[in-house]
Scaffold this motif. Structure first.
Motif, PDB file in Angstrom:
ATOM      1  N   GLY A  46       0.774  -1.230   0.000  1.00 54.54           N
ATOM      2  CA  GLY A  46       0.000   0.000   0.000  1.00 54.54           C
ATOM      3  C   GLY A  46       0.805   1.279   0.000  1.00 54.54           C
ATOM      4  N   LYS A  47       2.119   1.208  -0.026  1.00 50.17           N
ATOM      5  CA  LYS A  47       2.957   2.409   0.030  1.00 50.17           C
ATOM      6  C   LYS A  47       3.722   2.576  -1.282  1.00 50.17           C
ATOM      7  CE  LYS A  47       3.512   2.099   4.973  1.00 50.17           C
ATOM      8  NZ  LYS A  47       4.368   1.700   6.061  1.00 50.17           N
ATOM      9  N   GLY A  48       3.700   3.805  -1.819  1.00 49.61           N
ATOM     10  CA  GLY A  48       4.435   4.114  -3.039  1.00 49.61           C
ATOM     11  C   GLY A  48       5.918   3.856  -2.862  1.00 49.61           C
ATOM     12  N   PRO A 146      -2.315  -4.782   0.610  1.00 50.15           N
ATOM     13  CA  PRO A 146      -2.520  -4.321   1.988  1.00 50.15           C
ATOM     14  C   PRO A 146      -1.277  -4.527   2.858  1.00 50.15           C
ATOM     15  CG  PRO A 146      -3.806  -6.312   1.552  1.00 50.15           C
ATOM     16  CD  PRO A 146      -3.170  -5.916   0.264  1.00 50.15           C
ATOM     17  N   ALA A 147      -1.191  -3.757   3.931  1.00 54.90           N
ATOM     18  CA  ALA A 147      -0.084  -3.864   4.875  1.00 54.90           C
ATOM     19  C   ALA A 147       0.064  -5.309   5.334  1.00 54.90           C
ATOM     20  CB  ALA A 147      -0.324  -2.940   6.066  1.00 54.90           C
ATOM     21  N   GLY A 148       1.303  -5.774   5.382  1.00 48.91           N
ATOM     22  CA  GLY A 148       1.583  -7.131   5.841  1.00 48.91           C
ATOM     23  C   GLY A 148       1.423  -8.212   4.783  1.00 48.91           C
ATOM     24  N   SER A 149       0.940  -7.847   3.586  1.00 49.98           N
ATOM     25  CA  SER A 149       0.692  -8.849   2.538  1.00 49.98           C
ATOM     26  C   SER A 149       1.965  -9.268   1.807  1.00 49.98           C
ATOM     27  CB  SER A 149      -0.317  -8.316   1.517  1.00 49.98           C
ATOM     28  OG  SER A 149       0.244  -7.234   0.789  1.00 49.98           O
ATOM     29  N   GLY A 150       2.929  -8.366   1.701  1.00 48.19           N
ATOM     30  CA  GLY A 150       4.126  -8.633   0.908  1.00 48.19           C
ATOM     31  C   GLY A 150       3.875  -8.499  -0.588  1.00 48.19           C
TER      32      GLY A 150
END
Length: 162
Positions: A46-48, A146-150
């Motif tokens: 989720g982060k650029g 999503p966060a934590g998905s990798g």
């Protein structure tokens, strides 16, 4: 009898000549991927991940079933030309019949050598969108990271067709 065979032969040859030529095979997604692509967007969890200046230096080239990831350094070599580094080489396998369509990378060179990633992809005009992660994790089913998905979500635009 010889005359009948000769006539049948002429009729057969005339039919072959008049018949439509065989249709060219339909273009596959792998065919459509061929060439050079530049990144429009890249995110991880989720982060650029790629500022605009960096996007200008990165290219992916699909050559048959190979994926080549290149980085053009801002420094010049001794010959005065930009230094271009190949960061990764992977074989690519597509399944265009799956819903959503799936992609798999098997890295043969670079920091990810020996690793596999899998995910989904979408080709629309001159854009390629992918969502993928390590083959050790479940394959993504949506274009989300999503966060934590990798998971990585990337959008590429055609730079040059091969």
């Amino acid at each position: 009898m010889l005359r009948v065979c000769a006539m049948l032969g002429v009729i057969g040859m005339t039919t072959l000549v008049m018949a439509d030529p065989p249709a060219a095979p339909a273009e596959t997604d792998l065919d459509r991927l061929q060439g050079s692509w530049m990144p429009l967007q890249c995110e991880v969890e989720g982060k650029g991940q790629m500022p605009d200046k960096l996007k200008e230096q990165v290219r992916v080239v699909f050559d048959k079933n190979e994926y080549h990831l290149y980085f053009k350094d801002s420094k010049l070599g001794k010959d005065g030309k930009p230094i271009v580094l190949r960061l990764a080489l992977a074989s690519v396998t597509l399944d265009a019949t799956a819903n959503p369509k799936t992609i798999q990378f098997e890295f043969a060179d670079g920091q990810l050598k020996g690793k596999k990633c899998h995910g989904i992809y979408e080709l629309a005009g001159n854009q390629l969108r992918m969502c993928y992660g390590s083959a050790e994790k479940p394959k993504p089913t949506k274009f989300e990271s999503p966060a934590g998905s990798g998971y990585f979500v990337e959008t590429w635009v055609r730079f040059e067709k091969k």
